[in-house]
Design a protein around this motif. Structure first.
Motif, short mmCIF file in Angstrom:
data_model
loop_
_atom_site.label_atom_id
_atom_site.label_comp_id
_atom_site.label_asym_id
_atom_site.label_seq_id
_atom_site.Cartn_x
_atom_site.Cartn_y
_atom_site.Cartn_z
N ARG A 1 34.94 23.37 31.16
CA ARG A 1 33.47 23.40 31.07
C ARG A 1 32.93 21.98 31.19
O ARG A 1 33.48 21.04 30.60
CB ARG A 1 33.05 24.02 29.74
CG ARG A 1 31.55 24.20 29.59
CD ARG A 1 31.24 25.04 28.35
NE ARG A 1 31.72 24.44 27.12
CZ ARG A 1 30.96 23.70 26.31
NH1 ARG A 1 29.69 23.47 26.60
NH2 ARG A 1 31.47 23.20 25.20
N VAL B 1 37.71 27.96 41.65
CA VAL B 1 36.28 28.17 41.86
C VAL B 1 35.51 27.39 40.81
O VAL B 1 36.01 27.12 39.72
CB VAL B 1 35.87 29.67 41.82
CG1 VAL B 1 36.55 30.45 42.92
CG2 VAL B 1 36.16 30.28 40.46
N ILE B 2 34.29 27.02 41.16
CA ILE B 2 33.37 26.44 40.20
C ILE B 2 32.19 27.39 40.11
O ILE B 2 31.62 27.79 41.13
CB ILE B 2 32.90 25.03 40.64
CG1 ILE B 2 34.10 24.08 40.64
CG2 ILE B 2 31.79 24.52 39.71
CD1 ILE B 2 33.77 22.67 41.12
N ILE B 3 31.84 27.75 38.89
CA ILE B 3 30.69 28.63 38.68
C ILE B 3 29.62 27.88 37.90
O ILE B 3 29.93 27.02 37.08
CB ILE B 3 31.08 29.94 37.95
CG1 ILE B 3 31.62 29.65 36.55
CG2 ILE B 3 32.09 30.73 38.78
CD1 ILE B 3 31.80 30.89 35.69
N ARG B 4 28.36 28.20 38.20
CA ARG B 4 27.25 27.63 37.42
C ARG B 4 27.00 28.57 36.26
O ARG B 4 26.81 29.77 36.45
CB ARG B 4 25.99 27.52 38.28
CG ARG B 4 24.82 26.92 37.51
CD ARG B 4 23.56 26.74 38.34
NE ARG B 4 23.77 25.69 39.32
CZ ARG B 4 23.65 25.85 40.64
NH1 ARG B 4 23.32 27.01 41.14
NH2 ARG B 4 23.85 24.83 41.45
N THR B 5 27.02 28.04 35.05
CA THR B 5 26.84 28.87 33.87
C THR B 5 25.48 28.66 33.20
O THR B 5 25.17 29.34 32.22
CB THR B 5 27.95 28.58 32.84
OG1 THR B 5 27.91 27.20 32.49
CG2 THR B 5 29.32 28.94 33.41
N TYR C 1 28.55 23.94 34.22
CA TYR C 1 29.48 24.54 35.17
C TYR C 1 30.82 24.79 34.49
O TYR C 1 31.17 24.12 33.51
CB TYR C 1 29.73 23.59 36.35
CG TYR C 1 28.52 23.34 37.19
CD1 TYR C 1 28.28 24.09 38.34
CD2 TYR C 1 27.60 22.37 36.85
CE1 TYR C 1 27.16 23.86 39.12
CE2 TYR C 1 26.47 22.12 37.62
CZ TYR C 1 26.26 22.88 38.76
OH TYR C 1 25.15 22.66 39.53
N CYS C 2 31.58 25.72 35.05
CA CYS C 2 32.98 25.90 34.67
C CYS C 2 33.82 25.90 35.93
O CYS C 2 33.45 26.53 36.94
CB CYS C 2 33.20 27.22 33.94
SG CYS C 2 32.68 27.20 32.23
N LEU C 3 34.92 25.20 35.88
CA LEU C 3 35.93 25.25 36.93
C LEU C 3 37.00 26.21 36.44
O LEU C 3 37.45 26.10 35.29
CB LEU C 3 36.53 23.87 37.16
CG LEU C 3 37.61 23.78 38.23
CD1 LEU C 3 37.58 22.41 38.87
CD2 LEU C 3 38.99 24.08 37.69
N ILE C 4 37.37 27.16 37.27
CA ILE C 4 38.40 28.13 36.93
C ILE C 4 39.51 28.01 37.97
O ILE C 4 39.26 28.14 39.17
CB ILE C 4 37.83 29.56 36.90
CG1 ILE C 4 36.67 29.63 35.92
CG2 ILE C 4 38.92 30.58 36.56
CD1 ILE C 4 35.83 30.87 36.02
N ILE D 1 40.45 26.81 32.51
CA ILE D 1 38.98 26.84 32.57
C ILE D 1 38.50 25.54 31.95
O ILE D 1 38.91 25.17 30.86
CB ILE D 1 38.40 28.04 31.79
CG1 ILE D 1 38.90 29.38 32.39
CG2 ILE D 1 36.87 28.01 31.82
CD1 ILE D 1 40.04 29.96 31.66
#
Length: 101
Positions: free
Chosen positions: A8, A37-41, A46-49, A6
């Motif tokens: 950030r 996946v990349i999520i907007r936090t 963002y975080c790349l997982i 993960i």
């Protein structure tokens, strides 16, 4: 057992498209990556997982991941507290919540 990483990021104003484009179209298709996946936090955060077959696969892809990071590093803000432009953690799965193992 699989492993995850993960990372950030905080993206500079008006650089979000450039940040996301750096990962599109196979640019982040690192050897051994099973799913990413990349999520907007939050606002510009963002975080790349990434999911990997195991920690070894993730370690072997590290140089390629850094090459990708270097391609968009200029889009990122320093996170402060001595972190630089990324806050990365990784490790092996110790419990799969869906399967209870």
């Amino acid at each position: 057992m699989s492993a995850f990483n993960i990372v950030r990021f905080r993206v500079k104003h008006e650089q979000e498209n450039r940040f996301l484009d750096a990962h599109r179209d196979g640019k982040a298709n690192w050897p051994g990556l099973q799913r990413g996946v990349i999520i907007r936090t939050g606002d510009r955060t963002y975080c790349l997982i990434g999911e990997w077959a195991d920690a070894n696969a993730m370690t072997e892809a590290r140089a390629r991941m850094i090459q990708t990071l270097d391609s968009f590093r200029a889009t990122l803000e320093d996170l402060g507290a001595g972190l630089g432009v990324t806050d990365a953690v990784s490790g092996p799965v110790v419990l799969d919540l869906k399967h209870g193992r």
